[in-house]
Write a protein that holds these residues in place. Structure first.
Motif, PDB file in Angstrom:
ATOM      1  N   ASP A 103      -6.312 -54.717-142.285  1.00  0.00           N
ATOM      2  CA  ASP A 103      -6.379 -54.541-140.839  1.00  0.00           C
ATOM      3  C   ASP A 103      -7.680 -53.908-140.363  1.00  0.00           C
ATOM      4  O   ASP A 103      -8.071 -54.083-139.205  1.00  0.00           O
ATOM      5  CB  ASP A 103      -5.195 -53.672-140.373  1.00  0.00           C
ATOM      6  N   ARG A 104      -8.358 -53.178-141.283  1.00  0.00           N
ATOM      7  CA  ARG A 104      -9.538 -52.436-140.829  1.00  0.00           C
ATOM      8  C   ARG A 104     -10.407 -52.114-142.039  1.00  0.00           C
ATOM      9  O   ARG A 104      -9.897 -51.796-143.111  1.00  0.00           O
ATOM     10  CB  ARG A 104      -9.090 -51.144-140.147  1.00  0.00           C
ATOM     11  N   VAL A 105     -11.723 -52.204-141.848  1.00  0.00           N
ATOM     12  CA  VAL A 105     -12.684 -51.829-142.881  1.00  0.00           C
ATOM     13  C   VAL A 105     -13.652 -50.833-142.270  1.00  0.00           C
ATOM     14  O   VAL A 105     -14.245 -51.103-141.213  1.00  0.00           O
ATOM     15  CB  VAL A 105     -13.463 -53.052-143.408  1.00  0.00           C
ATOM     16  N   VAL A 106     -13.820 -49.678-142.909  1.00  0.00           N
ATOM     17  CA  VAL A 106     -14.731 -48.669-142.387  1.00  0.00           C
ATOM     18  C   VAL A 106     -15.587 -48.119-143.518  1.00  0.00           C
ATOM     19  O   VAL A 106     -15.160 -48.058-144.677  1.00  0.00           O
ATOM     20  CB  VAL A 106     -13.989 -47.497-141.693  1.00  0.00           C
ATOM     21  N   VAL A 107     -16.796 -47.729-143.173  1.00  0.00           N
ATOM     22  CA  VAL A 107     -17.684 -47.011-144.084  1.00  0.00           C
ATOM     23  C   VAL A 107     -17.560 -45.527-143.769  1.00  0.00           C
ATOM     24  O   VAL A 107     -17.647 -45.120-142.610  1.00  0.00           O
ATOM     25  CB  VAL A 107     -19.142 -47.469-143.915  1.00  0.00           C
ATOM     26  N   ALA A 108     -17.327 -44.720-144.787  1.00  0.00           N
ATOM     27  CA  ALA A 108     -17.210 -43.268-144.610  1.00  0.00           C
ATOM     28  C   ALA A 108     -18.390 -42.593-145.297  1.00  0.00           C
ATOM     29  O   ALA A 108     -18.575 -42.740-146.503  1.00  0.00           O
ATOM     30  CB  ALA A 108     -15.893 -42.754-145.198  1.00  0.00           C
ATOM     31  N   ARG A 154     -13.192 -38.124-149.637  1.00  0.00           N
ATOM     32  CA  ARG A 154     -13.835 -38.692-148.446  1.00  0.00           C
ATOM     33  C   ARG A 154     -12.908 -39.687-147.753  1.00  0.00           C
ATOM     34  O   ARG A 154     -12.857 -39.766-146.523  1.00  0.00           O
ATOM     35  CB  ARG A 154     -15.165 -39.346-148.827  1.00  0.00           C
ATOM     36  N   VAL A 155     -12.169 -40.465-148.533  1.00  0.00           N
ATOM     37  CA  VAL A 155     -11.204 -41.399-147.943  1.00  0.00           C
ATOM     38  C   VAL A 155     -10.107 -40.628-147.215  1.00  0.00           C
ATOM     39  O   VAL A 155      -9.692 -41.000-146.107  1.00  0.00           O
ATOM     40  CB  VAL A 155     -10.600 -42.323-149.022  1.00  0.00           C
ATOM     41  N   ALA A 156      -9.629 -39.544-147.821  1.00  0.00           N
ATOM     42  CA  ALA A 156      -8.596 -38.731-147.179  1.00  0.00           C
ATOM     43  C   ALA A 156      -9.090 -38.182-145.846  1.00  0.00           C
ATOM     44  O   ALA A 156      -8.361 -38.204-144.839  1.00  0.00           O
ATOM     45  CB  ALA A 156      -8.180 -37.587-148.107  1.00  0.00           C
ATOM     46  N   GLU A 157     -10.329 -37.704-145.814  1.00  0.00           N
ATOM     47  CA  GLU A 157     -10.881 -37.165-144.573  1.00  0.00           C
ATOM     48  C   GLU A 157     -11.079 -38.265-143.542  1.00  0.00           C
ATOM     49  O   GLU A 157     -10.864 -38.056-142.343  1.00  0.00           O
ATOM     50  CB  GLU A 157     -12.202 -36.457-144.855  1.00  0.00           C
ATOM     51  N   ALA A 158     -11.476 -39.454-144.002  1.00  0.00           N
ATOM     52  CA  ALA A 158     -11.646 -40.579-143.081  1.00  0.00           C
ATOM     53  C   ALA A 158     -10.327 -40.941-142.412  1.00  0.00           C
ATOM     54  O   ALA A 158     -10.287 -41.243-141.213  1.00  0.00           O
ATOM     55  CB  ALA A 158     -12.209 -41.787-143.824  1.00  0.00           C
ATOM     56  N   LEU A 159      -9.220 -40.890-143.165  1.00  0.00           N
ATOM     57  CA  LEU A 159      -7.908 -41.171-142.566  1.00  0.00           C
ATOM     58  C   LEU A 159      -7.567 -40.142-141.498  1.00  0.00           C
ATOM     59  O   LEU A 159      -6.953 -40.472-140.482  1.00  0.00           O
ATOM     60  CB  LEU A 159      -6.821 -41.198-143.638  1.00  0.00           C
ATOM     61  N   ASP A 160      -7.950 -38.885-141.725  1.00  0.00           N
ATOM     62  CA  ASP A 160      -7.728 -37.856-140.704  1.00  0.00           C
ATOM     63  C   ASP A 160      -8.419 -38.241-139.400  1.00  0.00           C
ATOM     64  O   ASP A 160      -7.865 -38.063-138.314  1.00  0.00           O
ATOM     65  CB  ASP A 160      -8.269 -36.499-141.176  1.00  0.00           C
ATOM     66  N   ALA A 164     -27.810 -47.659-141.167  1.00  0.00           N
ATOM     67  CA  ALA A 164     -27.907 -48.938-141.868  1.00  0.00           C
ATOM     68  C   ALA A 164     -26.612 -49.730-141.741  1.00  0.00           C
ATOM     69  O   ALA A 164     -26.636 -50.948-141.522  1.00  0.00           O
ATOM     70  CB  ALA A 164     -28.240 -48.702-143.342  1.00  0.00           C
ATOM     71  N   ALA A 165     -25.471 -49.049-141.856  1.00  0.00           N
ATOM     72  CA  ALA A 165     -24.181 -49.731-141.781  1.00  0.00           C
ATOM     73  C   ALA A 165     -23.904 -50.237-140.371  1.00  0.00           C
ATOM     74  O   ALA A 165     -23.440 -51.374-140.180  1.00  0.00           O
ATOM     75  CB  ALA A 165     -23.070 -48.806-142.239  1.00  0.00           C
ATOM     76  N   GLU A 166     -24.186 -49.431-139.382  1.00  0.00           N
ATOM     77  CA  GLU A 166     -23.971 -49.875-138.010  1.00  0.00           C
ATOM     78  C   GLU A 166     -24.886 -51.035-137.645  1.00  0.00           C
ATOM     79  O   GLU A 166     -24.516 -51.895-136.847  1.00  0.00           O
ATOM     80  CB  GLU A 166     -24.169 -48.705-137.050  1.00  0.00           C
ATOM     81  N   ALA A 167     -26.069 -51.089-138.252  1.00  0.00           N
ATOM     82  CA  ALA A 167     -27.013 -52.167-137.960  1.00  0.00           C
ATOM     83  C   ALA A 167     -26.479 -53.531-138.385  1.00  0.00           C
ATOM     84  O   ALA A 167     -26.803 -54.549-137.773  1.00  0.00           O
ATOM     85  CB  ALA A 167     -28.350 -51.890-138.647  1.00  0.00           C
ATOM     86  N   PHE A 168     -25.665 -53.582-139.461  1.00  0.00           N
ATOM     87  CA  PHE A 168     -25.088 -54.887-139.833  1.00  0.00           C
ATOM     88  C   PHE A 168     -23.653 -55.050-139.331  1.00  0.00           C
ATOM     89  O   PHE A 168     -22.953 -55.991-139.708  1.00  0.00           O
ATOM     90  CB  PHE A 168     -25.193 -55.148-141.344  1.00  0.00           C
ATOM     91  N   GLY A 169     -23.208 -54.165-138.453  1.00  0.00           N
ATOM     92  CA  GLY A 169     -21.943 -54.372-137.755  1.00  0.00           C
ATOM     93  C   GLY A 169     -20.749 -53.640-138.304  1.00  0.00           C
ATOM     94  O   GLY A 169     -19.616 -53.893-137.871  1.00  0.00           O
ATOM     95  N   ALA A 170     -20.951 -52.715-139.235  1.00  0.00           N
ATOM     96  CA  ALA A 170     -19.819 -51.992-139.814  1.00  0.00           C
ATOM     97  C   ALA A 170     -19.344 -50.881-138.895  1.00  0.00           C
ATOM     98  O   ALA A 170     -20.128 -50.288-138.152  1.00  0.00           O
ATOM     99  CB  ALA A 170     -20.208 -51.396-141.163  1.00  0.00           C
ATOM    100  N   GLU A 171     -18.046 -50.593-138.945  1.00  0.00           N
ATOM    101  CA  GLU A 171     -17.497 -49.400-138.317  1.00  0.00           C
ATOM    102  C   GLU A 171     -17.741 -48.231-139.270  1.00  0.00           C
ATOM    103  O   GLU A 171     -17.495 -48.335-140.470  1.00  0.00           O
ATOM    104  CB  GLU A 171     -16.004 -49.557-138.060  1.00  0.00           C
ATOM    105  N   VAL A 172     -18.227 -47.123-138.737  1.00  0.00           N
ATOM    106  CA  VAL A 172     -18.589 -45.982-139.569  1.00  0.00           C
ATOM    107  C   VAL A 172     -17.805 -44.753-139.132  1.00  0.00           C
ATOM    108  O   VAL A 172     -17.655 -44.487-137.935  1.00  0.00           O
ATOM    109  CB  VAL A 172     -20.103 -45.687-139.495  1.00  0.00           C
ATOM    110  N   VAL A 173     -17.307 -44.009-140.114  1.00  0.00           N
ATOM    111  CA  VAL A 173     -16.660 -42.725-139.880  1.00  0.00           C
ATOM    112  C   VAL A 173     -17.505 -41.656-140.559  1.00  0.00           C
ATOM    113  O   VAL A 173     -17.814 -41.764-141.745  1.00  0.00           O
ATOM    114  CB  VAL A 173     -15.224 -42.705-140.457  1.00  0.00           C
ATOM    115  N   MET A 174     -17.904 -40.647-139.810  1.00  0.00           N
ATOM    116  CA  MET A 174     -18.685 -39.560-140.389  1.00  0.00           C
ATOM    117  C   MET A 174     -17.737 -38.517-140.981  1.00  0.00           C
ATOM    118  O   MET A 174     -16.773 -38.088-140.334  1.00  0.00           O
ATOM    119  CB  MET A 174     -19.590 -38.916-139.344  1.00  0.00           C
TER     120      MET A 174
END
Length: 266
Positions: free
Chosen positions: A49-54, A84-90, A63-73
């Motif tokens: 359902d969703r792909v994100v770069v953390a 990092r995945v756990a924090e991204a889910l938060d 760089a990730a946003e430049a090729f269209g990725a959703e980014v989570v800081m």
């Protein structure tokens, strides 16, 4: 209920600083960054359902946003990709059934590896997480052994028992076998594919578990689950003619580029 793929990416790798932004040439000679190739691999997976770069790095974010990725800081204090995945889910919030950690150094991960992984975790309600393993042929085993002989930290191997429950993961080549195998012959050694599918409750629990000595020695985050007696499911996947390797060291760039050329992947 949804399936989310999170691609954790940090700039400050001890073995390969800036690794997510390393450029890899495809079969036609086109260069793309490692993080982009990992994101494209995630985009090919069905049922997600969703792909994100953390990440915690603005260079990777840009760089990730430049090729269209959703980014989570995420924070700089994350000790590994699982945290990092756990924090991204938060940050993402919402109802998530399964979170997939597609580490940003595995651009050759075929879509069916992840699809089979998610299916395996759904079919085993007692497992906290699932991870793929790929049986090495003689050529793959030789590559792993060559890395160790050269003092390089290369791929990880896995051993598992009844019900495909993980027994151990190591950067050494296990189990020991003194036999010689032809290039295409199957071996008893399984290459661990650095992808994980977690239930959110297991991810949340992981952050409260103290790192154990084996995790520290091997540098393998999944050992924290095993050291605390948490069940880890190994899902055997099929190569279907595809070659697989992670980018662990700078010397792996040419190896992966050669594999992409051989498979016609751009």
């Amino acid at each position: 209920m949804s399936v989310v793929i999170v691609i954790p990416a940090r700039f400050a790798s001890s073995r390969y600083p800036g690794k997510p932004l390393a450029l890899l040439k495809g079969a036609s000679g086109q260069e793309k960054s490692l993080i982009r190739r990992s994101w494209e691999a995630a985009q090919a997976v069905s049922g997600v359902d969703r792909v994100v770069v953390a990440t915690d790095d603005d260079r990777i974010r840009a760089a990730a946003e430049a090729f269209g990725a959703e980014v989570v800081m995420t924070s700089e204090t994350c000790a590994n990709g699982t945290e990092r995945v756990a924090e991204a889910l938060d940050v993402l919030g919402g109802e998530v059934e399964i979170a997939v950690n597609l580490q940003g150094d595995a651009p050759l991960t075929p879509a069916w590896f992840i699809e089979d992984l998610v299916a395996g975790l759904r079919d085993d309600p007692e497992a906290d997480l699932a991870t793929p393993v790929l049986r090495c042929d003689g050529q793959g085993l030789t590559a792993l052994l060559d890395d160790r002989r050269a003092g390089r930290v290369g791929g990880t191997t896995a051993v598992f028992g009844a019900g495909n429950r993980a027994l151990y993961f190591s950067k050494e080549v296990i189990p020991y076998t003194g036999q010689t195998y032809a290039d295409g012959a199957p071996t008893p050694v399984f290459h661990h594919v650095g992808v994980y599918a977690y239930r959110p409750a297991a991810l949340d629990a992981y952050r409260r578990l103290a790192p154990g000595p084996l995790e520290g020695l091997e540098g393998l985050e999944q050992l924290r689950f095993l050291e605390h007696g948490r069940p880890v499911l190994c899902v055997e996947v099929e190569a279907r003619g595809r070659q697989f390797w992670e980018l662990n060291n700078p010397t792996d760039v040419s190896r992966i580029e050669a594999m992409m050329a051989a498979m016609g992947l751009d």
